[in-house]
Enzyme design. Sequence first.
Site, PDB file in Angstrom:
ATOM      1  N   ASP A 142       0.835  -1.208   0.000  1.00 36.04           N
ATOM      2  CA  ASP A 142       0.000   0.000   0.000  1.00 36.04           C
ATOM      3  C   ASP A 142       0.870   1.259   0.000  1.00 36.04           C
ATOM      4  O   ASP A 142       2.089   1.204   0.277  1.00 36.04           O
ATOM      5  CB  ASP A 142      -0.899  -0.035   1.251  1.00 36.04           C
ATOM      6  CG  ASP A 142      -2.213   0.723   1.063  1.00 36.04           C
ATOM      7  OD1 ASP A 142      -2.325   1.503   0.106  1.00 36.04           O
ATOM      8  OD2 ASP A 142      -3.114   0.539   1.909  1.00 36.04           O
ATOM      9  N   ASN A 176      -0.215   5.376   0.957  1.00 31.54           N
ATOM     10  CA  ASN A 176      -1.439   6.128   1.232  1.00 31.54           C
ATOM     11  C   ASN A 176      -1.354   7.649   1.236  1.00 31.54           C
ATOM     12  O   ASN A 176      -2.188   8.309   1.861  1.00 31.54           O
ATOM     13  CB  ASN A 176      -2.012   5.659   2.573  1.00 31.54           C
ATOM     14  CG  ASN A 176      -2.806   4.383   2.381  1.00 31.54           C
ATOM     15  OD1 ASN A 176      -3.789   4.371   1.642  1.00 31.54           O
ATOM     16  ND2 ASN A 176      -2.370   3.304   2.997  1.00 31.54           N
ATOM     17  N   ASP A 208     -10.565   2.395  -3.453  1.00 29.88           N
ATOM     18  CA  ASP A 208     -11.138   2.077  -2.143  1.00 29.88           C
ATOM     19  C   ASP A 208     -12.665   2.150  -2.195  1.00 29.88           C
ATOM     20  O   ASP A 208     -13.339   1.773  -1.237  1.00 29.88           O
ATOM     21  CB  ASP A 208     -10.625   3.065  -1.082  1.00 29.88           C
ATOM     22  CG  ASP A 208      -9.304   2.598  -0.488  1.00 29.88           C
ATOM     23  OD1 ASP A 208      -8.812   1.534  -0.896  1.00 29.88           O
ATOM     24  OD2 ASP A 208      -8.776   3.304   0.391  1.00 29.88           O
TER      25      ASP A 208
HETATM   26  C1  DGJ Z   1      -5.830   1.887   1.851  1.00 32.66           C
HETATM   27  C2  DGJ Z   1      -6.203   0.651   1.085  1.00 32.66           C
HETATM   28  O1  DGJ Z   1      -6.628   0.982  -0.183  1.00 32.66           O
HETATM   29  C3  DGJ Z   1      -7.260  -0.111   1.872  1.00 32.66           C
HETATM   30  O2  DGJ Z   1      -7.714  -1.218   1.138  1.00 32.66           O
HETATM   31  C4  DGJ Z   1      -6.658  -0.536   3.189  1.00 32.66           C
HETATM   32  O3  DGJ Z   1      -5.616  -1.420   2.959  1.00 32.66           O
HETATM   33  C5  DGJ Z   1      -6.167   0.691   3.954  1.00 32.66           C
HETATM   34  N1  DGJ Z   1      -5.303   1.503   3.145  1.00 32.66           N
HETATM   35  C6  DGJ Z   1      -5.446   0.270   5.201  1.00 32.66           C
HETATM   36  O4  DGJ Z   1      -4.863   1.317   5.863  1.00 32.66           O
END
Ligand code: DGJ
EC number: 3.2.1.22
Length: 742
Positions: free
Chosen positions: A482, A484, A552
């Site tokens: 991931d 983010n 997501d």
């Molecule tokens: C973002 C991802 O896209 C989600 O599926 C999940 O893994 C979260 N992060 C977890 O923090």
Amino acid sequence: MRRRIAQHLHSSACLPFFFAATAVAQSAPTAIHVDESAHVFRIDADDTTYEFGVNEHQRLQTLYWGERISAKDHAASAKESLGAAAFDAPLNTTPQEFVGWGGGLYVEPDLKITFPDGNRDLDLRYVSNNLRDGVLSVRMKDISLPVTVTLEYKVDEETGIVARRAIVENHTGKPFVVESASSGTWNLPRGADYVVRYLSGRWAGEWTVNEQKIQPGKTILESRRGTTGAQNNPWFSIRTQEATEDEGDVWFGGLAWSGSWQIAVELDTVQQVRVTGGFNPFDFGYQLKPGTTLETPWFYAGHTSHGLGDASRKMHRLELHSLLPHAPQPKLRPVLYNSWEATEFKVNEAGQMALTEKAASLGVERFVMDDGWFGARNNDHAGLGDWTVNPQKFPHGLKPLIDKVHSLNMDFGLWVEPEMVNPDSDLYRKHPDWVLNFEGRPRTEGRNQLVLNLAREDVRQYVFLFLDKLLTENNIAFLKWDYNRNWSEPGWPAVAPDAQKNVYVEFTSNFYGILRELRLKHPNVEIESCSGGGSRVDLGVIPLTDEVWPSDNTDAFDRLRIQHGFTQAYAPGIMMAWVTDSPTWVNQRTLSLEYRFLSSMQGSLGIGADLTKFTPDEMETARKMVAAYKAIRETMQRGDLYRLVPPTNGSEVSVTESVAPDKHQAVLFSFLHSSTELYPFPRIHLRGLDPERTYTLRSIYGKVSNDTPTSASGSYWMHKGIDVNLRGDFQAAAFVLQGESR
Ligand code: DGJ
């Protein structure tokens, strides 16, 4: 990307007229031909011809790109175009294949360099060519300075998609700064009749297809975010005004780069469409030391005369048969369960074990534990960077859970976010200098985290070593990787100021390097590229990962549009799609479990619902749907996708069809958003079937009209079509057409 220049310089190959190169296997001629007398390079593959040549000024210019032309037609030598008065010298009106910024160039340059003495003029001329193992290398050099650029070309014979990149070499004895570097420029046949299509989005709303007429000026598709981003995806397609999903000329392509990138689509003053792509020139400034090289990303592009659908299918085949790990037979995606939406950060041994049993009873093949298993990670404020198992949540480590997963005949996957750190972590307390930052300036947080500077050797090593240890000590089959947030303050204070901007290249190169090294050392481990959804999906990451997470947003209705956008560029087989709870957290929309399954079954099926809350009836439905998916999985993941009715432009319906490569099976998915005024669901005409073969219709879910035969020829289903009985709101149906065996 950076490497020492090899001792030998490429030699100029003296090739006979229309020399057909001998590839690795001596017998088969490759699709790349060099006409030494006319100085023309020609690539013929599938139904496409790409041709460029050396003009009277020794510059390279595009001669043709489109539907394949006969090999009998000998190429005319390249000739520089006339200029347009004194204001647009021929340098600007000629379709340059790769041009340095110098002279009076006003169109997008492919390469711009600032030399230490202040000179910024670069004039590249053809030197030599070399054709070896299916790669054509064309070497250029500046008129006076020992700066060389080698253009490399290769072609995917199945699709006619050409890949090209540029390698810049510094032989000047002094460092210089590369201000911008593209992989090359694709020039379309001259004219103004074009529409550009591109993808845009944001978190939970990725993959919107946009279309606009190409007008004089420039459309910039880009990411300035350090990684691929969702605001645009590094993909383009350009169609003629008349072209549709099924017919007409389409040029399309994608950039294999997961860092900041740019694709400029320009209509110049003489109505020439130029598509230039590579590193994003914004804030770029790569210091190239003497004796080193800078390689640009591969830029892939192709052409079809059979519409947008065929353009996508060519991209899908390129990915499946050439790019993915294990291509041309990428491994089928197992049915996966992921704990994120069920538990979020509240993971622990007992809770995960309860989910494993439920998942296994549905026929799930891979159990993935998401975020929350390590460090002090009880929410998104702490713990990132501390990759040791949380002892409160897993007092005996991961082994009991992994053993349990294996005892249920599933394999085990784990979530990681290797490039990030929470300031509230042991790692950050120990190494506050490891993050991207400008000395003495604020460090902007996103989701309470900072970006580790992967360009640093110590950070690269730390990331590789913790992942290697995790995979060595635990029986892990799959990593969900991931990422983010995007970059802020992209400084690299540990190196000299004039080398700091190299971070844009080195970060991504090290990201690829870690993936490559991990795969070598742990060849059975599979990896998903996820970036808070679909923010790191591109042709650069695909060869190093087995699947991607598109968004997501798991609302099954929203997903129809998202999947429609995703499949413009990327294969449904790598598109992970979870069935989640209803009402969805995204829109509070209620959708039947069958609808949710059918939406997800169009890609690689996963389940992300809280199974501990499923009723026995829901478990039974889920079991049936998982079994139905396994019977069509190969067609869905490796077949040809036909987007029969897109879920866009306010359409109340959407329909897709997937056809197995050998046409023995087709699967039809139909969705009705809302019934209005008694209109029946539109009749569906299938595509891509074998007209003479008999196909038997079977329902996965839903009904067809009473007068539908149970079996008929491919030509019947394609021409007479099929009436699906759908009424109401948010309804769905799916059918299999099974061809008679031969
Ligand atoms: C973002 C991802 O896209 C989600 O599926 C999940 O893994 C979260 N992060 C977890 O923090």
